[in-house]
Structures are given as C-alpha cells and as structure tokens.
Design a protein around this motif. Structure first.
Motif, PDB file in Angstrom:
ATOM      1  N   LEU A 174       0.822  -1.208   0.000  1.00 14.19           N
ATOM      2  CA  LEU A 174       0.000   0.000   0.000  1.00 14.19           C
ATOM      3  C   LEU A 174       0.862   1.268   0.000  1.00 14.19           C
ATOM      4  O   LEU A 174       0.383   2.334  -0.378  1.00 14.19           O
ATOM      5  CB  LEU A 174      -0.937   0.019   1.221  1.00 14.19           C
ATOM      6  CG  LEU A 174      -2.044  -1.019   1.217  1.00 14.19           C
ATOM      7  CD1 LEU A 174      -2.762  -1.041   2.558  1.00 14.19           C
ATOM      8  CD2 LEU A 174      -3.035  -0.748   0.105  1.00 14.19           C
ATOM      9  N   GLY A 175       2.090   1.119   0.462  1.00 17.53           N
ATOM     10  CA  GLY A 175       2.997   2.265   0.500  1.00 17.53           C
ATOM     11  C   GLY A 175       2.417   3.420   1.291  1.00 17.53           C
ATOM     12  O   GLY A 175       1.912   3.248   2.401  1.00 17.53           O
ATOM     13  N   ASP A 176       2.453   4.632   0.698  1.00 20.58           N
ATOM     14  CA  ASP A 176       1.967   5.802   1.425  1.00 20.58           C
ATOM     15  C   ASP A 176       0.442   5.916   1.424  1.00 20.58           C
ATOM     16  O   ASP A 176      -0.124   6.882   1.915  1.00 20.58           O
ATOM     17  CB  ASP A 176       2.609   7.090   0.907  1.00 20.58           C
ATOM     18  CG  ASP A 176       2.227   7.413  -0.530  1.00 20.58           C
ATOM     19  OD1 ASP A 176       1.472   6.644  -1.154  1.00 20.58           O
ATOM     20  OD2 ASP A 176       2.703   8.455  -1.025  1.00 20.58           O
ATOM     21  N   LYS A 177      -0.245   4.901   0.902  1.00 16.76           N
ATOM     22  CA  LYS A 177      -1.720   4.852   0.946  1.00 16.76           C
ATOM     23  C   LYS A 177      -2.215   4.086   2.186  1.00 16.76           C
ATOM     24  O   LYS A 177      -3.417   3.948   2.399  1.00 16.76           O
ATOM     25  CB  LYS A 177      -2.277   4.167  -0.309  1.00 16.76           C
ATOM     26  CG  LYS A 177      -1.863   4.807  -1.602  1.00 16.76           C
ATOM     27  CD  LYS A 177      -2.807   5.889  -1.994  1.00 16.76           C
ATOM     28  CE  LYS A 177      -2.491   6.359  -3.399  1.00 16.76           C
ATOM     29  NZ  LYS A 177      -2.424   7.775  -3.504  1.00 16.76           N
ATOM     30  N   THR A 178      -1.285   3.587   2.999  1.00 20.84           N
ATOM     31  CA  THR A 178      -1.650   2.814   4.184  1.00 20.84           C
ATOM     32  C   THR A 178      -2.371   3.692   5.202  1.00 20.84           C
ATOM     33  O   THR A 178      -1.922   4.796   5.522  1.00 20.84           O
ATOM     34  CB  THR A 178      -0.394   2.199   4.841  1.00 20.84           C
ATOM     35  OG1 THR A 178       0.258   1.364   3.888  1.00 20.84           O
ATOM     36  CG2 THR A 178      -0.750   1.389   6.076  1.00 20.84           C
ATOM     37  N   ILE A 179      -3.487   3.177   5.708  1.00 24.13           N
ATOM     38  CA  ILE A 179      -4.247   3.827   6.778  1.00 24.13           C
ATOM     39  C   ILE A 179      -4.079   2.954   8.018  1.00 24.13           C
ATOM     40  O   ILE A 179      -4.302   1.738   7.975  1.00 24.13           O
ATOM     41  CB  ILE A 179      -5.740   3.936   6.402  1.00 24.13           C
ATOM     42  CG1 ILE A 179      -5.897   4.720   5.106  1.00 24.13           C
ATOM     43  CG2 ILE A 179      -6.521   4.585   7.538  1.00 24.13           C
ATOM     44  CD1 ILE A 179      -7.297   4.634   4.509  1.00 24.13           C
ATOM     45  N   TYR A 180      -3.674   3.562   9.120  1.00 23.88           N
ATOM     46  CA  TYR A 180      -3.439   2.785  10.339  1.00 23.88           C
ATOM     47  C   TYR A 180      -4.750   2.215  10.878  1.00 23.88           C
ATOM     48  O   TYR A 180      -5.824   2.782  10.691  1.00 23.88           O
ATOM     49  CB  TYR A 180      -2.724   3.628  11.386  1.00 23.88           C
ATOM     50  CG  TYR A 180      -1.332   4.041  10.929  1.00 23.88           C
ATOM     51  CD1 TYR A 180      -0.384   3.082  10.574  1.00 23.88           C
ATOM     52  CD2 TYR A 180      -0.988   5.375  10.829  1.00 23.88           C
ATOM     53  CE1 TYR A 180       0.873   3.448  10.136  1.00 23.88           C
ATOM     54  CE2 TYR A 180       0.274   5.755  10.393  1.00 23.88           C
ATOM     55  CZ  TYR A 180       1.205   4.787  10.046  1.00 23.88           C
ATOM     56  OH  TYR A 180       2.446   5.153   9.609  1.00 23.88           O
ATOM     57  N   ASP A 181      -4.639   1.055  11.535  1.00 24.68           N
ATOM     58  CA  ASP A 181      -5.806   0.332  12.020  1.00 24.68           C
ATOM     59  C   ASP A 181      -6.517   1.051  13.163  1.00 24.68           C
ATOM     60  O   ASP A 181      -7.735   0.981  13.282  1.00 24.68           O
ATOM     61  CB  ASP A 181      -5.420  -1.077  12.477  1.00 24.68           C
ATOM     62  CG  ASP A 181      -4.986  -1.961  11.314  1.00 24.68           C
ATOM     63  OD1 ASP A 181      -5.246  -1.601  10.148  1.00 24.68           O
ATOM     64  OD2 ASP A 181      -4.376  -3.014  11.580  1.00 24.68           O
ATOM     65  N   GLU A 182      -5.769   1.720  14.021  1.00 22.92           N
ATOM     66  CA  GLU A 182      -6.384   2.355  15.183  1.00 22.92           C
ATOM     67  C   GLU A 182      -6.734   3.813  14.912  1.00 22.92           C
ATOM     68  O   GLU A 182      -6.006   4.519  14.230  1.00 22.92           O
ATOM     69  CB  GLU A 182      -5.447   2.282  16.391  1.00 22.92           C
ATOM     70  CG  GLU A 182      -5.276   0.866  16.917  1.00 22.92           C
ATOM     71  CD  GLU A 182      -4.458   0.804  18.173  1.00 22.92           C
ATOM     72  OE1 GLU A 182      -4.767  -0.048  19.021  1.00 22.92           O
ATOM     73  OE2 GLU A 182      -3.508   1.594  18.328  1.00 22.92           O
ATOM     74  N   PHE A 183      -7.886   4.214  15.440  1.00 20.11           N
ATOM     75  CA  PHE A 183      -8.249   5.628  15.439  1.00 20.11           C
ATOM     76  C   PHE A 183      -8.631   6.013  16.864  1.00 20.11           C
ATOM     77  O   PHE A 183      -8.910   5.158  17.703  1.00 20.11           O
ATOM     78  CB  PHE A 183      -9.362   5.942  14.429  1.00 20.11           C
ATOM     79  CG  PHE A 183     -10.703   5.330  14.720  1.00 20.11           C
ATOM     80  CD1 PHE A 183     -11.651   6.005  15.469  1.00 20.11           C
ATOM     81  CD2 PHE A 183     -11.029   4.070  14.224  1.00 20.11           C
ATOM     82  CE1 PHE A 183     -12.900   5.454  15.724  1.00 20.11           C
ATOM     83  CE2 PHE A 183     -12.278   3.509  14.463  1.00 20.11           C
ATOM     84  CZ  PHE A 183     -13.210   4.203  15.219  1.00 20.11           C
ATOM     85  N   ASP A 184      -8.600   7.315  17.142  1.00 18.40           N
ATOM     86  CA  ASP A 184      -8.873   7.822  18.483  1.00 18.40           C
ATOM     87  C   ASP A 184     -10.217   8.520  18.541  1.00 18.40           C
ATOM     88  O   ASP A 184     -10.614   9.215  17.598  1.00 18.40           O
ATOM     89  CB  ASP A 184      -7.797   8.832  18.908  1.00 18.40           C
ATOM     90  CG  ASP A 184      -6.432   8.195  19.059  1.00 18.40           C
ATOM     91  OD1 ASP A 184      -6.363   7.043  19.521  1.00 18.40           O
ATOM     92  OD2 ASP A 184      -5.428   8.857  18.722  1.00 18.40           O
TER      93      ASP A 184
END
Length: 191
Positions: A174-184
C-alpha cells in the motif's frame, strides 16, 4: 408454630433476594447538544479529524461514584473538520461508504459500560461493549469525571469491526496509501 417458622423463612428468602438485586443508582442524562465526540484517524502521510454527534447517553452514579453508562452516536452525522470543499465531501462520503462505516445500513454506533473500576479521585477504568457496523467488541479506556462533566479517550481498532480498507495488516504494497488500524475518539460529556 409451623406458620410462624414458614413466615420467618419466607421473609428471610425474600429479604436476601431483594438485598442482592443490583441497584440502578442515579441515572444522569447526557446533554447531547453540548457534548462532543471528536475522532482522529491516521495514515502514513498524515491524519484527518472530525466529529460525530451523540444521539443519546447517560451515566449512572452511586453517590458521586461512576458505576455505569450507555451511549449512542449518530453515524450519519460524521464530518471531517480538517478539510474544505471537494476534498471534505470526498472524505466524508468515503467514510460513510461500505469501505468504512456503511452509515446507510448502520446509522448508529453504541457503547454500553460493562465494568467500572475506580483508579483514583474522579478517575475510572471502564470496559464497555462497543458496537460499530453491527459488530460488538469490548474496549477499555479511562474516564475522568468533574462535577457535571466527564471526559474519555478511546483507542479503537477499526479492523475488529470489519473496516479493513487501506489496512497494512490485510493488504500488501500500500505504500503511502496505508491507513493505520487504530483511530482515536475523544469524548467530552456534559450531564
């Protein structure tokens, strides 16, 4: 004599049964118009943040001690606050789509406290059942209560709720398209 013993036995049984019933405590309705839920999500190249409206909520107290709570958020009200114009509309539309929260099918999310543990003056560790997209999972977070206000910060793993779009845990390259799994989520409540 037998009648007196029977009456005494029944009184003891019902007295014990009544004494062991959980007490509801003092239920305080949350003022939805002056309470806020702020979300922040992270990706390799930065982050986005916004709000979602609280539909209803209440906190339960035994005296001045927090003992329970229940909340419902209006997922159709989800907005991004860090963008404007077309970019804002695109992000909000994508977050409401099947890739993320599927707000057309799942108009609300819910949190129900299942365990409240005092960790200090006005401070609590809360475990609750969080329901997003019809999937319920436990979450644990800290809550602070001061007067008629309460605050909480909750870290949520979106993949536990079948929100896997752009997740490096499920998709490669995904490279720089990666979205992290956790949100706040930062929740400020007035009651």
């Amino acid at each position: 004599m037998k009648k007196g013993v029977l009456s005494l036995a029944l009184a003891m049984v019902f007295g014990v049964a009544m004494a062991t019933e959980p007490t509801v405590g003092d239920k305080k309705e949350v003022k939805t118009e002056s309470s806020t839920i702020t979300w922040k999500a992270y990706k390799v190249t930065g982050s986005h943040y916004g709000t979602v409206n609280l539909k209803s909520g209440s906190l339960i107290f035994d005296g001045d001690k927090l003992t329970g709570g229940e909340f419902e958020a209006d997922m159709t009200s989800l907005v991004a606050l860090d963008l404007e114009g077309e970019s804002k509309g695109k992000l909000e539309g994508h977050l409401k789509s099947e890739d993320f929260f599927s707000t057309e099918k799942h108009t609300s999310s819910k949190l129900v406290f299942t365990k409240v543990k005092s960790t200090g003056k006005n401070a609590y560790e809360v475990t609750g059942d969080l329901t997003i997209k019809g999937i319920t999972k436990p979450v644990t977070f800290d809550v602070s209560v001061y007067g008629s206000k309460a605050t909480a910060s909750v870290k949520v793993d979106r993949t536990a709720y079948d929100i896997k779009y752009g997740s490096g845990s499920f998709f490669e390259n995904l490279g720089d398209k990666t979205i992290y799994d956790e949100f706040d989520l930062v929740v400020d409540l007035e009651f």
